[in-house]
Design a protein around this motif. Structure first.
Motif, PDB file in Angstrom:
ATOM      1  N   GLU A 159       8.748   4.847  -0.427  1.00  0.00           N
ATOM      2  CA  GLU A 159       9.114   4.365   0.684  1.00  0.00           C
ATOM      3  C   GLU A 159      10.685   4.653   0.629  1.00  0.00           C
ATOM      4  O   GLU A 159      11.293   4.127  -0.191  1.00  0.00           O
ATOM      5  N   ALA A 160      11.222   5.121   1.648  1.00  0.00           N
ATOM      6  CA  ALA A 160      12.618   5.496   1.765  1.00  0.00           C
ATOM      7  C   ALA A 160      13.135   4.061   2.203  1.00  0.00           C
ATOM      8  O   ALA A 160      12.287   3.652   2.996  1.00  0.00           O
ATOM      9  N   PHE A 161      14.327   3.945   2.189  1.00  0.00           N
ATOM     10  CA  PHE A 161      15.048   2.682   2.800  1.00  0.00           C
ATOM     11  C   PHE A 161      15.175   2.896   4.377  1.00  0.00           C
ATOM     12  O   PHE A 161      15.478   2.007   5.306  1.00  0.00           O
ATOM     13  N   GLY A 162      15.118   4.258   4.741  1.00  0.00           N
ATOM     14  CA  GLY A 162      15.233   4.373   6.313  1.00  0.00           C
ATOM     15  C   GLY A 162      13.694   4.410   7.016  1.00  0.00           C
ATOM     16  O   GLY A 162      13.662   4.413   8.097  1.00  0.00           O
ATOM     17  N   GLY A 163      12.877   4.041   6.148  1.00  0.00           N
ATOM     18  CA  GLY A 163      11.519   3.396   6.783  1.00  0.00           C
ATOM     19  C   GLY A 163      10.473   4.531   6.493  1.00  0.00           C
ATOM     20  O   GLY A 163       9.318   4.644   6.618  1.00  0.00           O
ATOM     21  N   LYS A 164      10.860   5.969   6.306  1.00  0.00           N
ATOM     22  CA  LYS A 164       9.902   7.070   5.844  1.00  0.00           C
ATOM     23  C   LYS A 164       9.090   6.768   4.934  1.00  0.00           C
ATOM     24  O   LYS A 164       9.525   6.458   3.562  1.00  0.00           O
ATOM     25  N   ALA A 165       7.752   7.019   4.519  1.00  0.00           N
ATOM     26  CA  ALA A 165       7.044   6.937   3.483  1.00  0.00           C
ATOM     27  C   ALA A 165       6.121   8.013   3.127  1.00  0.00           C
ATOM     28  O   ALA A 165       5.540   8.650   4.038  1.00  0.00           O
ATOM     29  N   THR A 166       5.587   8.131   1.923  1.00  0.00           N
ATOM     30  CA  THR A 166       4.638   9.151   1.671  1.00  0.00           C
ATOM     31  C   THR A 166       3.849   8.947   0.346  1.00  0.00           C
ATOM     32  O   THR A 166       4.399   7.763  -0.278  1.00  0.00           O
ATOM     33  N   GLN A 167       2.784   9.736   0.176  1.00  0.00           N
ATOM     34  CA  GLN A 167       2.145   9.305  -1.022  1.00  0.00           C
ATOM     35  C   GLN A 167       2.091  10.496  -2.099  1.00  0.00           C
ATOM     36  O   GLN A 167       1.769  11.806  -1.223  1.00  0.00           O
ATOM     37  N   CYS A 168       2.198  10.725  -3.231  1.00  0.00           N
ATOM     38  CA  CYS A 168       2.352  11.827  -3.929  1.00  0.00           C
ATOM     39  C   CYS A 168       1.738  11.614  -5.299  1.00  0.00           C
ATOM     40  O   CYS A 168       1.560  10.480  -5.760  1.00  0.00           O
ATOM     41  N   LYS A 169       1.243  12.942  -5.937  1.00  0.00           N
ATOM     42  CA  LYS A 169       0.632  12.836  -7.185  1.00  0.00           C
ATOM     43  C   LYS A 169       2.171  12.593  -8.057  1.00  0.00           C
ATOM     44  O   LYS A 169       3.005  13.006  -7.699  1.00  0.00           O
ATOM     45  N   VAL A 170       1.641  11.883  -9.181  1.00  0.00           N
ATOM     46  CA  VAL A 170       2.917  11.653 -10.185  1.00  0.00           C
ATOM     47  C   VAL A 170       2.531  12.203 -11.561  1.00  0.00           C
ATOM     48  O   VAL A 170       1.402  12.272 -12.096  1.00  0.00           O
ATOM     49  N   LYS A 171       3.814  12.837 -12.136  1.00  0.00           N
ATOM     50  CA  LYS A 171       3.681  13.181 -13.532  1.00  0.00           C
ATOM     51  C   LYS A 171       4.842  12.569 -14.193  1.00  0.00           C
ATOM     52  O   LYS A 171       5.500  11.946 -13.887  1.00  0.00           O
ATOM     53  N   GLU A 172       4.933  12.470 -15.593  1.00  0.00           N
ATOM     54  CA  GLU A 172       5.756  11.951 -16.342  1.00  0.00           C
ATOM     55  C   GLU A 172       7.085  13.010 -16.305  1.00  0.00           C
ATOM     56  O   GLU A 172       6.970  14.095 -16.145  1.00  0.00           O
ATOM     57  N   CYS A 184      11.526  15.389  -0.363  1.00  0.00           N
ATOM     58  CA  CYS A 184      12.872  14.730  -0.115  1.00  0.00           C
ATOM     59  C   CYS A 184      12.927  14.686   1.425  1.00  0.00           C
ATOM     60  O   CYS A 184      13.384  13.819   2.180  1.00  0.00           O
ATOM     61  N   LYS A 185      12.739  15.936   1.846  1.00  0.00           N
ATOM     62  CA  LYS A 185      12.857  16.316   3.249  1.00  0.00           C
ATOM     63  C   LYS A 185      12.020  15.211   4.291  1.00  0.00           C
ATOM     64  O   LYS A 185      12.256  14.480   5.236  1.00  0.00           O
ATOM     65  N   THR A 186      10.747  15.228   3.844  1.00  0.00           N
ATOM     66  CA  THR A 186       9.651  14.104   4.649  1.00  0.00           C
ATOM     67  C   THR A 186      10.395  12.845   4.493  1.00  0.00           C
ATOM     68  O   THR A 186      10.262  12.234   5.539  1.00  0.00           O
ATOM     69  N   LEU A 187      10.906  12.468   3.396  1.00  0.00           N
ATOM     70  CA  LEU A 187      11.354  10.904   3.251  1.00  0.00           C
ATOM     71  C   LEU A 187      12.608  10.892   3.897  1.00  0.00           C
ATOM     72  O   LEU A 187      13.170   9.735   3.914  1.00  0.00           O
ATOM     73  N   GLU A 188      13.301  12.149   4.343  1.00  0.00           N
ATOM     74  CA  GLU A 188      14.646  12.077   4.410  1.00  0.00           C
ATOM     75  C   GLU A 188      15.594  11.308   3.611  1.00  0.00           C
ATOM     76  O   GLU A 188      16.329  10.521   3.957  1.00  0.00           O
ATOM     77  N   VAL A 189      15.562  11.844   2.316  1.00  0.00           N
ATOM     78  CA  VAL A 189      16.354  11.307   1.367  1.00  0.00           C
ATOM     79  C   VAL A 189      17.062  12.226   0.627  1.00  0.00           C
ATOM     80  O   VAL A 189      16.741  13.533   0.640  1.00  0.00           O
ATOM     81  N   LYS A 190      18.137  11.908  -0.080  1.00  0.00           N
ATOM     82  CA  LYS A 190      19.000  12.814  -0.813  1.00  0.00           C
ATOM     83  C   LYS A 190      19.212  12.415  -2.328  1.00  0.00           C
ATOM     84  O   LYS A 190      18.833  11.098  -2.558  1.00  0.00           O
ATOM     85  N   LYS A 191      19.425  13.347  -3.037  1.00  0.00           N
ATOM     86  CA  LYS A 191      19.825  12.930  -4.294  1.00  0.00           C
ATOM     87  C   LYS A 191      20.884  11.626  -4.569  1.00  0.00           C
ATOM     88  O   LYS A 191      21.630  11.685  -3.889  1.00  0.00           O
ATOM     89  N   GLY A 192      20.404  10.922  -5.323  1.00  0.00           N
ATOM     90  CA  GLY A 192      21.314   9.743  -5.695  1.00  0.00           C
ATOM     91  C   GLY A 192      20.894   8.515  -4.794  1.00  0.00           C
ATOM     92  O   GLY A 192      21.438   7.307  -5.186  1.00  0.00           O
ATOM     93  N   GLU A 193      20.210   8.611  -3.882  1.00  0.00           N
ATOM     94  CA  GLU A 193      19.723   7.349  -3.176  1.00  0.00           C
ATOM     95  C   GLU A 193      18.427   6.634  -3.768  1.00  0.00           C
ATOM     96  O   GLU A 193      17.879   7.259  -4.669  1.00  0.00           O
ATOM     97  N   LEU A 194      18.448   5.557  -3.110  1.00  0.00           N
ATOM     98  CA  LEU A 194      17.332   4.515  -3.833  1.00  0.00           C
ATOM     99  C   LEU A 194      16.086   4.659  -2.889  1.00  0.00           C
ATOM    100  O   LEU A 194      15.943   4.894  -1.770  1.00  0.00           O
ATOM    101  N   VAL A 195      14.808   4.894  -3.499  1.00  0.00           N
ATOM    102  CA  VAL A 195      13.413   4.588  -2.896  1.00  0.00           C
ATOM    103  C   VAL A 195      12.663   3.622  -3.652  1.00  0.00           C
ATOM    104  O   VAL A 195      12.879   3.241  -4.711  1.00  0.00           O
ATOM    105  N   LYS A 196      11.868   2.955  -2.914  1.00  0.00           N
ATOM    106  CA  LYS A 196      10.975   1.951  -3.592  1.00  0.00           C
ATOM    107  C   LYS A 196       9.517   2.847  -3.863  1.00  0.00           C
ATOM    108  O   LYS A 196       9.163   3.649  -2.944  1.00  0.00           O
ATOM    109  N   VAL A 197       9.183   2.573  -4.964  1.00  0.00           N
ATOM    110  CA  VAL A 197       8.012   3.516  -5.603  1.00  0.00           C
ATOM    111  C   VAL A 197       6.997   2.170  -6.187  1.00  0.00           C
ATOM    112  O   VAL A 197       7.484   1.520  -6.580  1.00  0.00           O
TER     113      VAL A 197
END
Lengths: 116, 221
Positions: free
Chosen positions: B173-186, B205-218
């Protein structure tokens, strides 16, 4: 009529019926795939690949599950998404998938296509 | 398979469904990430896993029709019915003459009721783990796929908390409110490990509208 010719004739009749139902409200389109050819008619052509892949994968999954749980020959496979559903079945040696909005009565559609 | 009170209660619910609908011969419940939550004693775990694998191969390709809500196989001798109940999937195998409307009504009352009851009586939901704030790093290139990458330690910590073998999917979840579900790897690059980072493909990143260096909730999905 030989069995091969009858099968060909059945598919031609099915194609005509598919053409007649494609304009109905809620019908998104269809994919009818044989061993050497395919008829595809979708309202949104940009989704052809996505729908073709989904159709093929659901046929495979349906066959797998049928063998796992011994439900024998698969008559139909129905896939429901948020607002869209897909009715798939084998007609002679062709694989048919019809894409439609969720509110379409797929049982009635099957009857109209003589697939029930 | 889970043997916690949550799973035991769901297993009992499955038994009740069979009692009410004798046409049902097999039943089990699995989470969206493929974890088996509860199952009857007639179906071995290997068969359940194989079926879930087949189902997930379809679910992965079902984005084009929205998320996969149900999958029905009508066979000559019976039916396989997989339907979405709350955040899980219920798989049933039934005879060809089963009244699917009745079965749907029964299952979609019993299972959500049991789940709701469990949420009420359990102080904290058993299947939850705290979300973490991670710094975004972008992944680019042709062959990066759709998976995000997270530190191994965090994935192991979550798996332990959830009593699972591994965590395969996360909610972002991005702090802008956009959220998505993804597969995860190490995270596979040694120099990027242990830095509280999440490596996200550019498309996501485009879906979440986030850029490098920004924080997201996971958190684990």
């Amino acid at each position: 009529m030989s069995a091969k010719n009858k099968s060909k004739n059945d598919i031609e009749i099915l194609q005509e019926k598919l053409q007649s139902i494609k304009g109905r409200e809620g019908i998104i389109g269809y994919i009818l795939r044989g061993s050497n050819s395919a008829s595809i008619d979708l309202k949104d052509p940009t989704k052809i690949i996505d729908y073709a892949v989904l159709s093929a994968t659901s046929f495979e999954a349906g066959q797998d599950m049928s063998s796992m749980f011994e439900v024998d020959e698969v008559h139909t496979i129905l896939l429901e998404g948020e607002g869209t559903k897909i009715l798939s079945r084998v007609v002679n040696d062709h694989r048919l998938s019809i894409f439609m909005e969720k509110n379409v009565d797929h049982n009635k559609l099957s009857k109209d296509l003589n697939l029930a | 398979m889970n043997e916690d009170p949550y799973a035991v209660a769901l297993k009992n619910a499955l038994t009740e469904i069979k009692n009410i609908c004798p046409d049902v011969s097999r039943s089990f419940i699995f989470a969206k990430d493929g974890t088996i939550v509860a199952g009857d004693s007639e179906t071995d775990e290997k068969t359940m896993e194989k079926m879930i694998q087949s189902f997930q191969s379809v679910a992965e390709k079902a984005d084009t029709i929205g998320s996969l809500k149900a999958f029905y196989v009508n066979g000559k001798k019976g039916k396989v019915i997989i339907s979405n109940v709350n955040d899980m999937y219920l798989a049933l195998v039934a005879s060809k003459n089963v009244d699917t409307t009745y079965l749907h009504s029964v299952t979609h009352v019993i299972i959500p009721t049991v789940l709701k009851l469990l949420e009420t009586i359990t102080p904290t939901p058993i299947q939850s783990a705290p979300s973490k704030q991670l710094v975004v790093d972008t992944l680019s290139g042709f062959f990066i796929g759709d998976s995000v990458q997270i530190d191994t330690e965090l994935l192991e910590e979550w798996a332990k908390l959830l009593n699972q073998k591994s965590v395969n999917q996360v909610d972002i979840e991005a702090f802008g409110g956009k959220a998505t579900q993804c597969k995860v790897k190490e995270i596979n690059e040694p120099k990027l490990k242990g830095k509280g980072m999440i490596r996200i493909p550019e498309k996501v990143c485009k879906t979440l509208e986030v850029k490098k260096g920004e924080l997201v909730k996971v958190k684990p999905a």
